[in-house]
Enzyme design. Structure first.
Site, PDB file in Angstrom:
ATOM      1  N   SER A  33       0.835  -1.209   0.000  1.00 21.02           N
ATOM      2  CA  SER A  33       0.000   0.000   0.000  1.00 21.02           C
ATOM      3  C   SER A  33       0.863   1.249   0.000  1.00 21.02           C
ATOM      4  CB  SER A  33      -0.914   0.035   1.223  1.00 21.02           C
ATOM      5  OG  SER A  33      -1.631   1.261   1.232  1.00 21.02           O
ATOM      6  N   GLY A  34       0.342   2.268  -0.642  1.00 19.27           N
ATOM      7  CA  GLY A  34       1.043   3.549  -0.656  1.00 19.27           C
ATOM      8  C   GLY A  34       1.057   4.177  -2.038  1.00 19.27           C
ATOM      9  N   GLY A  35       0.444   3.494  -3.003  1.00 19.67           N
ATOM     10  CA  GLY A  35       0.419   4.042  -4.357  1.00 19.67           C
ATOM     11  C   GLY A  35       1.817   4.141  -4.920  1.00 19.67           C
ATOM     12  N   LYS A  78      -4.475  -6.846   3.208  1.00 17.94           N
ATOM     13  CA  LYS A  78      -4.467  -5.739   2.229  1.00 17.94           C
ATOM     14  C   LYS A  78      -5.884  -5.486   1.693  1.00 17.94           C
ATOM     15  CE  LYS A  78      -3.412  -2.456  -0.465  1.00 17.94           C
ATOM     16  NZ  LYS A  78      -3.301  -2.473  -1.864  1.00 17.94           N
ATOM     17  N   HIS A  93      -7.716  -3.642   4.322  1.00 14.70           N
ATOM     18  CA  HIS A  93      -7.138  -2.288   4.310  1.00 14.70           C
ATOM     19  C   HIS A  93      -7.862  -1.447   3.253  1.00 14.70           C
ATOM     20  CE1 HIS A  93      -4.439   0.478   2.157  1.00 14.70           C
ATOM     21  NE2 HIS A  93      -3.730   0.643   3.248  1.00 14.70           N
ATOM     22  N   ASN A  94      -8.059  -2.004   2.084  1.00 18.39           N
ATOM     23  CA  ASN A  94      -8.736  -1.260   1.022  1.00 18.39           C
ATOM     24  C   ASN A  94     -10.210  -1.027   1.340  1.00 18.39           C
ATOM     25  OD1 ASN A  94      -6.251  -1.612  -0.196  1.00 18.39           O
ATOM     26  ND2 ASN A  94      -7.097  -1.942  -2.216  1.00 18.39           N
ATOM     27  N   GLU A 142     -10.237   1.768   3.598  1.00 17.96           N
ATOM     28  CA  GLU A 142      -9.886   2.953   2.776  1.00 17.96           C
ATOM     29  C   GLU A 142     -11.131   3.499   2.058  1.00 17.96           C
ATOM     30  OE1 GLU A 142      -6.368   2.289   0.207  1.00 17.96           O
ATOM     31  OE2 GLU A 142      -7.625   2.955  -1.442  1.00 17.96           O
ATOM     32  N   TYR A 143     -11.916   2.611   1.458  1.00 15.33           N
ATOM     33  CA  TYR A 143     -13.152   3.035   0.769  1.00 15.33           C
ATOM     34  C   TYR A 143     -14.058   3.784   1.758  1.00 15.33           C
ATOM     35  CZ  TYR A 143     -13.021   0.078  -3.538  1.00 15.33           C
ATOM     36  OH  TYR A 143     -12.746  -0.498  -4.746  1.00 15.33           O
ATOM     37  N   ARG A 197     -20.270   4.144  -4.115  1.00  8.27           N
ATOM     38  CA  ARG A 197     -19.592   4.255  -5.416  1.00  8.27           C
ATOM     39  C   ARG A 197     -20.518   3.760  -6.518  1.00  8.27           C
ATOM     40  NH1 ARG A 197     -13.050   3.312  -4.972  1.00  8.27           N
ATOM     41  NH2 ARG A 197     -12.793   4.320  -2.961  1.00  8.27           N
ATOM     42  N   ARG A 226     -40.039 -15.526  10.146  1.00 13.26           N
ATOM     43  CA  ARG A 226     -39.408 -16.686   9.498  1.00 13.26           C
ATOM     44  C   ARG A 226     -40.131 -17.974   9.907  1.00 13.26           C
ATOM     45  NH1 ARG A 226     -34.653 -18.096  11.115  1.00 13.26           N
ATOM     46  NH2 ARG A 226     -33.798 -18.868   9.150  1.00 13.26           N
ATOM     47  N   HIS A 286     -39.162 -21.967  10.410  1.00 18.46           N
ATOM     48  CA  HIS A 286     -37.712 -21.960  10.652  1.00 18.46           C
ATOM     49  C   HIS A 286     -37.350 -22.064  12.131  1.00 18.46           C
ATOM     50  CE1 HIS A 286     -36.762 -21.416   6.510  1.00 18.46           C
ATOM     51  NE2 HIS A 286     -37.440 -20.286   6.405  1.00 18.46           N
TER      52      HIS A 286
HETATM   53  P1  NDP Z   1      -1.556  -2.593 -13.451  1.00 16.31           P
HETATM   54  O1  NDP Z   1      -2.430  -3.205 -12.414  1.00 16.31           O
HETATM   55  O2  NDP Z   1      -2.160  -1.633 -14.389  1.00 16.31           O
HETATM   56  O3  NDP Z   1      -0.861  -3.790 -14.284  1.00 16.31           O
HETATM   57  C1  NDP Z   1      -0.056  -3.523 -15.371  1.00 16.31           C
HETATM   58  C2  NDP Z   1       1.101  -4.493 -15.434  1.00 16.31           C
HETATM   59  O4  NDP Z   1       0.623  -5.836 -15.550  1.00 16.31           O
HETATM   60  C3  NDP Z   1       1.958  -4.230 -16.667  1.00 16.31           C
HETATM   61  O5  NDP Z   1       3.290  -4.483 -16.345  1.00 16.31           O
HETATM   62  C4  NDP Z   1       1.405  -5.247 -17.651  1.00 16.31           C
HETATM   63  O6  NDP Z   1       2.287  -5.592 -18.687  1.00 16.31           O
HETATM   64  C5  NDP Z   1       1.187  -6.425 -16.731  1.00 16.31           C
HETATM   65  N1  NDP Z   1       0.263  -7.396 -17.305  1.00 16.31           N
HETATM   66  C6  NDP Z   1      -1.057  -7.262 -17.469  1.00 16.31           C
HETATM   67  N2  NDP Z   1      -1.572  -8.395 -18.019  1.00 16.31           N
HETATM   68  C7  NDP Z   1      -0.533  -9.239 -18.189  1.00 16.31           C
HETATM   69  C8  NDP Z   1      -0.426 -10.555 -18.691  1.00 16.31           C
HETATM   70  N3  NDP Z   1      -1.500 -11.246 -19.093  1.00 16.31           N
HETATM   71  N4  NDP Z   1       0.812 -11.119 -18.748  1.00 16.31           N
HETATM   72  C9  NDP Z   1       1.903 -10.434 -18.309  1.00 16.31           C
HETATM   73  N5  NDP Z   1       1.856  -9.195 -17.802  1.00 16.31           N
HETATM   74  C10 NDP Z   1       0.654  -8.602 -17.742  1.00 16.31           C
HETATM   75  O7  NDP Z   1      -0.255  -1.906 -12.788  1.00 16.31           O
HETATM   76  P2  NDP Z   1       0.002  -1.176 -11.400  1.00 16.31           P
HETATM   77  O8  NDP Z   1       1.436  -0.849 -11.389  1.00 16.31           O
HETATM   78  O9  NDP Z   1      -0.987  -0.101 -11.148  1.00 16.31           O
HETATM   79  O10 NDP Z   1      -0.284  -2.302 -10.307  1.00 16.31           O
HETATM   80  C11 NDP Z   1       0.434  -3.526 -10.235  1.00 16.31           C
HETATM   81  C12 NDP Z   1      -0.209  -4.363  -9.136  1.00 16.31           C
HETATM   82  O11 NDP Z   1      -0.107  -3.653  -7.904  1.00 16.31           O
HETATM   83  C13 NDP Z   1      -1.707  -4.612  -9.349  1.00 16.31           C
HETATM   84  O12 NDP Z   1      -2.067  -5.848  -8.838  1.00 16.31           O
HETATM   85  C14 NDP Z   1      -2.358  -3.526  -8.544  1.00 16.31           C
HETATM   86  O13 NDP Z   1      -3.676  -3.846  -8.145  1.00 16.31           O
HETATM   87  C15 NDP Z   1      -1.409  -3.434  -7.359  1.00 16.31           C
HETATM   88  N6  NDP Z   1      -1.392  -2.156  -6.661  1.00 16.31           N
HETATM   89  C16 NDP Z   1      -1.510  -0.977  -7.345  1.00 16.31           C
HETATM   90  C17 NDP Z   1      -1.489   0.243  -6.677  1.00 16.31           C
HETATM   91  C18 NDP Z   1      -1.585   1.539  -7.426  1.00 16.31           C
HETATM   92  O14 NDP Z   1      -1.653   2.591  -6.755  1.00 16.31           O
HETATM   93  N7  NDP Z   1      -1.562   1.542  -8.745  1.00 16.31           N
HETATM   94  C19 NDP Z   1      -1.344   0.281  -5.207  1.00 16.31           C
HETATM   95  C20 NDP Z   1      -1.149  -0.998  -4.605  1.00 16.31           C
HETATM   96  C21 NDP Z   1      -1.195  -2.168  -5.313  1.00 16.31           C
HETATM   97  P3  NDP Z   1       2.228  -4.808 -20.109  1.00 16.31           P
HETATM   98  O15 NDP Z   1       3.039  -3.568 -19.932  1.00 16.31           O
HETATM   99  O16 NDP Z   1       2.819  -5.771 -21.050  1.00 16.31           O
HETATM  100  O17 NDP Z   1       0.782  -4.525 -20.388  1.00 16.31           O
END
Ligand code: NDP
Length: 468
Positions: free
Chosen positions: A127-129, A181, A184-185, A188-189, A286, A444, A450
């Protein structure tokens, strides 16, 4: 040979790779689309020991044994696809760490499947973006202790550092990390939605500008509500659109998107039978927001008659702060109860106090109130429902008049408050000795035989209601 491998170079993967390399480790990286790897190497990597690979075999072969490979790919099928792709090149004792937002049941399945092949697996919540990934996230790894020991040193170094230590701990067995996690989300929501509900009163009842609301949020952020989400909210309020000069928040379409982790939390809580109304209603909020066209049409068809009341601005602002604190507490409390129940049911063996500690830095729900929650848990580890604590009860009772006043005021102004209302109702339900569930039991039994239990004698009863 490099020490760590990382697959998936979207925002999170890129920043995590940089973070690991900046802590002195050599990193091999791979991404399905090779252009992204090239771009990353050209634009982001400077002196860091990061080496790109353009085929999976050489990527795996570039790693020291036992290999340690972090996946930062899209959750779901991509995780299985990627694992299948490099599995033939792995050896027994190698370790895969899934740092994405994988569904905990998928993680449990993967752990089992890979264990049979002698491969270790950690499901790790991150977590932390993107900023967190680069400068120090909160890390929630779960799986076997042996697997954790293999990467413990790296994880402790790359995690956010706080007075209470690095924001990483061994969360627990099996999919414990991804479970925590997920919740946590869910929390967060709920907190995000609670902030929006308070914002709605500030703008629609007190008619304050985003700038003025930003001032209030900033002040709150210096007090008990101090948190990352409060901080970004005040910064958002003060941000102006460069093109139009207007406040950007006013120009953003009111349809809130979601990726599923909040929904999973609610679904799982329902399955476990633990009440999480604030978390559930945040997901519903949402969904409701998405019906923009319907909302626009329906709003035209009704006449809202607003009350003529004296507005005591200072009182409302103070009550809003208290109501938000109440709701934030209720949301954490519900989330922790789910984690605690899951820990028993799935035998995760999670230490809730440690979970709260690693949420203190790096993560999206980091907040001052976590210290208070930790005190309550430490007081009695059996207090899985935090409301059992005297401290929690007096904290909420101190604020109950405020949240009652605010939710009533919102109704007068036709403002929905899904999370604030449900936080209050959660508490009212929990402090009510006699809920009207006796009538549900009677209904019920009436239509479905029931059965029911009685308060005056032991046993299970059924009544032929129409014959009585
Ligand atoms: P995404 O969730 O958008 O995933 C994109 C990545 O996945 C790219 O590297 C892409 O490769 C790869 N990918 C997608 N499909 C496939 C496939 N079938 N085979 C191989 N590679 C694949 O990226 P994020 O960086 O946002 O997040 C990565 C993970 O971290 C996710 O699970 C996300 O939920 C989690 N996460 C994200 C946060 C955020 O703030 N963004 C925060 C915390 C966790 P390609 O470039 O080839 O498309």
């Amino acid at each position: 040979m490099n020490e760590i491998g990382l697959i998936g170079l979207a925002v999170m993967g890129q920043n995590l790779a940089l973070n690991i390399a900046r802590k002195g480790y050599s990193v091999s990286v791979f991404n399905r689309t090779s252009e992204k790897t090239q771009e990353f190497m050209q634009n982001k990597v400077k002196d860091e020991q990061i080496k790109p690979y353009y085929d999976i075999k050489s990527f795996v072969e570039s790693l020291k044994r036992p290999r340690k490979i972090i996946l930062m790919v899209k959750a779901g099928k991509p995780v299985d696809d990627v694992i299948q792709e490099f599995l033939p090149y792995l050896d027994k004792g190698d370790l895969i760490i899934d740092g994405g937002n994988s569904y905990f049941k998928d993680t449990s399945r993967r752990i089992k499947e890979l264990e049979e092949k002698g491969i270790l697996y950690l499901g790790m919540g991150v977590s932390g973006g993107e900023a967190g990934a680069l400068h120090g996230p909160s890390l929630m790894p779960g799986g076997t202790q042996d697997a954790y020991e293999m990467v413990k040193d790296v994880l402790l170094k790359i995690a956010a550092q706080t007075e209470a230590g690095p924001c990483c701990t061994y969360v627990g067995n099996d999919s414990a990390g991804h479970f925590v996690k997920m919740v946590h989300n869910g929390i967060e929501y709920a907190i995000m939605q609670a902030i929006t509900e308070v914002y709605d009163v500030l703008r629609k009842v007190l008619k304050l500008s985003p700038e003025e609301i930003g001032e209030i949020f900033e002040k709150w952020n210096n007090g008990e509500l101090n948190s990352f989400l409060m901080e970004i909210s005040y910064k958002i309020m003060k941000c102006k659109d460069k093109e139009t000069g207007k406040y950007l928040v006013d120009l953003i379409l009111d349809e809130a998107e979601q990726k599923g982790t909040g929904k999973w939390t609610s679904q799982t809580s329902l399955d476990l039978g633990i009440p999480t109304p604030s978390l559930n209603l945040a997901v519903e909020a949402r969904s409701l927001s998405f019906f923009k066209e319907e909302r626009v049409q329906l709003a035209k068809r009704v006449t809202k008659i607003y009350p003529e009341i004296d507005i005591d601005k200072e009182k409302i602002i103070k009550d809003l702060e208290n109501a938000l604190l109440f709701s934030v507490f209720a949301s954490f409390s519900q989330g922790l109860w789910v984690i605690s129940e899951a820990s028993k049911v799935f035998e995760y063996n999670i230490d809730l106090s440690e979970v709260l500690r690693i949420w203190k830095g790096g993560c999206i729900i980091r907040a001052k109130i976590l210290d208070f929650l930790r005190d309550i848990i430490k007081e009695n580890k059996e207090n899985v429902n935090l409301l059992n604590s005297e401290k929690a009860l007096s904290f909420l009772m101190d604020k109950i008049d405020s949240i009652k006043y605010i939710t009533n005021l919102a109704k007068d102004f036709y403002l929905p408050m899904l999370v604030l209302n449900s936080s209050l109702d959660y508490f009212l339900s929990m402090i009510e000795e006699n809920l009207p569930a006796n009538l549900i039991q009677a209904q019920r039994d009436f239509f479905g035989a029931h059965t029911y239990r009685r308060i005056d004698k032991e046993g299970i009863f059924h009544t032929e209601w129409e014959a009585e």
